[in-house]
Write a protein that holds these residues in place. Structure first.
Motif, PDB file in Angstrom:
ATOM      1  N   THR A   1       9.473  12.233  -1.661  1.00 55.31           N
ATOM      2  CA  THR A   1       8.756  12.029  -2.919  1.00 55.31           C
ATOM      3  C   THR A   1       8.772  10.527  -3.233  1.00 55.31           C
ATOM      4  O   THR A   1       9.515   9.758  -2.613  1.00 55.31           O
ATOM      5  CB  THR A   1       9.408  12.843  -4.053  1.00 55.31           C
ATOM      6  N   ASP A   2       7.958  10.143  -4.212  1.00 52.77           N
ATOM      7  CA  ASP A   2       7.738   8.716  -4.433  1.00 52.77           C
ATOM      8  C   ASP A   2       9.025   7.977  -4.810  1.00 52.77           C
ATOM      9  O   ASP A   2       9.800   8.447  -5.635  1.00 52.77           O
ATOM     10  CB  ASP A   2       6.666   8.526  -5.502  1.00 52.77           C
ATOM     11  N   ASN A   3       9.209   6.837  -4.190  1.00 53.26           N
ATOM     12  CA  ASN A   3      10.443   6.063  -4.389  1.00 53.26           C
ATOM     13  C   ASN A   3      10.190   4.598  -4.039  1.00 53.26           C
ATOM     14  O   ASN A   3       9.293   4.286  -3.248  1.00 53.26           O
ATOM     15  CB  ASN A   3      11.548   6.633  -3.485  1.00 53.26           C
TER      16      ASN A   3
ATOM     17  N   VAL B   1       1.645  13.912   3.565  1.00 54.33           N
ATOM     18  CA  VAL B   1       1.203  15.019   2.702  1.00 54.33           C
ATOM     19  C   VAL B   1       1.849  14.910   1.333  1.00 54.33           C
ATOM     20  O   VAL B   1       3.049  15.053   1.191  1.00 54.33           O
ATOM     21  CB  VAL B   1       1.544  16.402   3.310  1.00 54.33           C
ATOM     22  N   SER B   2       1.001  14.656   0.331  1.00 53.98           N
ATOM     23  CA  SER B   2       1.542  14.506  -1.025  1.00 53.98           C
ATOM     24  C   SER B   2       0.656  15.262  -2.005  1.00 53.98           C
ATOM     25  O   SER B   2      -0.225  16.026  -1.598  1.00 53.98           O
ATOM     26  CB  SER B   2       1.600  13.025  -1.386  1.00 53.98           C
ATOM     27  N   GLY B   3       0.893  15.024  -3.296  1.00 55.17           N
ATOM     28  CA  GLY B   3       0.099  15.698  -4.309  1.00 55.17           C
ATOM     29  C   GLY B   3      -1.333  15.171  -4.348  1.00 55.17           C
ATOM     30  O   GLY B   3      -2.254  15.876  -4.738  1.00 55.17           O
TER      31      GLY B   3
ATOM     32  N   HIS C   1       0.862  -1.181   0.000  1.00 57.63           N
ATOM     33  CA  HIS C   1       0.000   0.000   0.000  1.00 57.63           C
ATOM     34  C   HIS C   1       0.900   1.234   0.000  1.00 57.63           C
ATOM     35  O   HIS C   1       1.740   1.391   0.889  1.00 57.63           O
ATOM     36  CB  HIS C   1      -0.897  -0.019   1.242  1.00 57.63           C
ATOM     37  N   HIS C   2       0.722   2.096  -1.007  1.00 60.18           N
ATOM     38  CA  HIS C   2       1.608   3.253  -1.189  1.00 60.18           C
ATOM     39  C   HIS C   2       1.690   4.138   0.069  1.00 60.18           C
ATOM     40  O   HIS C   2       2.779   4.564   0.476  1.00 60.18           O
ATOM     41  CB  HIS C   2       1.098   4.056  -2.382  1.00 60.18           C
ATOM     42  N   HIS C   3       0.562   4.412   0.696  1.00 63.79           N
ATOM     43  CA  HIS C   3       0.583   5.304   1.867  1.00 63.79           C
ATOM     44  C   HIS C   3       1.145   4.617   3.095  1.00 63.79           C
ATOM     45  O   HIS C   3       1.707   5.260   3.971  1.00 63.79           O
ATOM     46  CB  HIS C   3      -0.817   5.850   2.148  1.00 63.79           C
TER      47      HIS C   3
ATOM     48  N   ALA D   1       3.592   2.665   2.936  1.00 60.19           N
ATOM     49  CA  ALA D   1       5.044   2.815   2.741  1.00 60.19           C
ATOM     50  C   ALA D   1       5.495   4.218   3.153  1.00 60.19           C
ATOM     51  O   ALA D   1       6.511   4.379   3.843  1.00 60.19           O
ATOM     52  CB  ALA D   1       5.406   2.538   1.282  1.00 60.19           C
ATOM     53  N   HIS D   2       4.733   5.253   2.761  1.00 60.08           N
ATOM     54  CA  HIS D   2       5.066   6.613   3.222  1.00 60.08           C
ATOM     55  C   HIS D   2       5.056   6.659   4.759  1.00 60.08           C
ATOM     56  O   HIS D   2       5.928   7.275   5.378  1.00 60.08           O
ATOM     57  CB  HIS D   2       4.036   7.628   2.709  1.00 60.08           C
ATOM     58  N   LEU D   3       4.039   6.021   5.342  1.00 55.77           N
ATOM     59  CA  LEU D   3       3.830   6.063   6.794  1.00 55.77           C
ATOM     60  C   LEU D   3       5.067   5.622   7.584  1.00 55.77           C
ATOM     61  O   LEU D   3       5.382   6.175   8.624  1.00 55.77           O
ATOM     62  CB  LEU D   3       2.645   5.142   7.114  1.00 55.77           C
TER      63      LEU D   3
END
Ligand code: KG4
Ligand code: ZN
Length: 364
Positions: free
Chosen positions: A307-309, A140-142, A109-111, A113-115
């Motif tokens: 940023t996305d990675n 906080v992203s686009g 899940h993309h978020h 991963a950010h988390l």
């Protein structure tokens, strides 16, 4: 046990190799220039570019890490949320590689991963999950603005999100009104550094609401009306810098106050932040001062991981495999609308420990 990870949910094509919590390589190919002329991400173009760039990026990640594909022991890819056709490229490529190499594949899940990305620190970056503490996390992203309570590793609860535009979207749309190119967030950040944040009084949407939700479309609209009534401002470099500083101050104040307030209310001693907007210097500075004032620990995702990675995808995938918490079958589908709340446990169906040997069949 090196793991090869992919991220293709939006406009960055990225591949990374991680091993035992360490990021061995993190190759990112941004499509920003491609989409800039359209003023935003064009989904079909993004998918086509992912297709073109994915294998070269995977090769670059393997080369930088010093591994051949035969040394890879697991594959991961972003499964959702994101642009459907963009996700499809990364997940299906990952499943095909897993099939070819008889490797386990993990859909991330993309978020989520950010988390957990603020826990990846250092040079070279490495996961510091041993230092994990319960926290309130701002993503906080686009595309998203989320406030999440993280009670333990892989245990989180959504507190609030934006009711309309995301914070990054607000930066980008306001920048467009000012004639800045897409994505405008970094340029507003740069111009705001030389401007007066008190020059224009823009609203702080939902600052006084007791809940953890956000709303940024009203702020964008008030900038639109202001510029309609004062079009001469855009020709004045000083006024433009002041506008940028004032809009940025409004966005940052809402994000910081609501994040810190949630942490205090929940009795949590740590705050984290991630996602593209976390690159913003004012947001970083204000979070540092607010957390210091309130006696909270703060972990900001490193700029290169905001940023996305694919590094954050790989680190989380490795952790999920270690905790036996996530393994996708070879024919699992993308989840473009996947809610963060579902990503903790129920979302990824566990399959047998041996990877499936059946051919990959895309049901589409
Ligand atoms: O996380 P990300 O790379 O992609 C999404 O998942 O959306 O975030 C991109 C967003 C864009 O809206 C961009 O304008 C914003 O992050 N951004 C910034 C800054 N750097 C990137 N916003 C404000 N200040 C920055 N320095
Ligand atoms: Zn993102």
């Amino acid at each position: 046990m090196p793991l090869l990870a992919f991220e293709t949910s939006c406009d960055e094509t990225s591949a990374a190799v991680v091993h035992a919590g360490r990021v061995l390589s993190n190759a990112v190919s941004s499509q920003i220039r491609l989409h800039a002329e359209y003023g935003g991400v064009v989904p079909e173009l993004a998918a086509r570019e992912h297709l073109r760039r994915l294998v070269p990026i995977a090769r670059a990640a393997l080369r930088q890490a010093g591994f051949g594909f035969e040394s890879i022991t697991a594959i991961a890819a972003t499964q959702g949320p994101g642009l459907p056709n963009a996700l499809l490229v990364g997940l299906k490529a990952a499943q095909a590689m897993a099939f070819a190499g008889r490797l386990p594949v993990v859909g991330i899940h993309h978020h989520e991963a950010h988390l957990y990305s603020p826990w990846i620190q250092g040079d070279p970056p490495a996961a510091q999950f041993a230092e994990f503490e319960p926290n309130v996390s701002l993503i906080v992203s686009g595309g998203h603005t989320l406030l999440v309570q993280v009670e333990g590793l892989l245990k989180h609860r959504l507190l609030g999100s934006t009711l309309d535009d995301a914070a990054g979207e607000c930066f980008d749309k306001v920048g467009k009104l000012m004639g800045l190119s897409y994505p405008a967030g970094p340029e507003i950040d740069r111009l705001a550094g030389e401007g007066n944040p008190q020059a224009f009084a823009f609203p702080r949407p939902m600052l006084r609401e007791p809940d953890d939700d956000f709303s940024f479309s009203g702020l964008k609209t008030s900038v639109r009306y202001y510029l309609r009534d004062h079009p001469e401002l855009l020709a004045n470099a000083r006024a433009l810098r002041d506008l940028c500083a004032s809009v940025q101050a409004a966005i940052v104040e809402v994000l910081v106050v609501k994040t810190v307030r949630a942490a205090k209310r929940l009795g949590v001693g740590c705050v984290t932040a991630s996602g593209g907007v976390t690159c913003n210097r004012s947001l970083r500075d204000q979070l540092v001062s607010a957390c210091r004032r309130e006696g909270l620990k703060l972990r900001l995702a490193e700029r290169s991981l905001c940023t996305d990675n694919a590094a954050m995808i790989g680190i989380l995938a490795e952790e999920k495999l270690r905790l036996n918490a996530g393994r996708a079958s070879l024919d699992e589908e993308i989840r473009p609308g996947w809610e963060l709340q579902q990503a903790g446990g129920d979302a990824l169906s566990a399959t047998s420990p041996e990877p499936s040997r059946s051919p990959v069949r895309d049901k589409r």
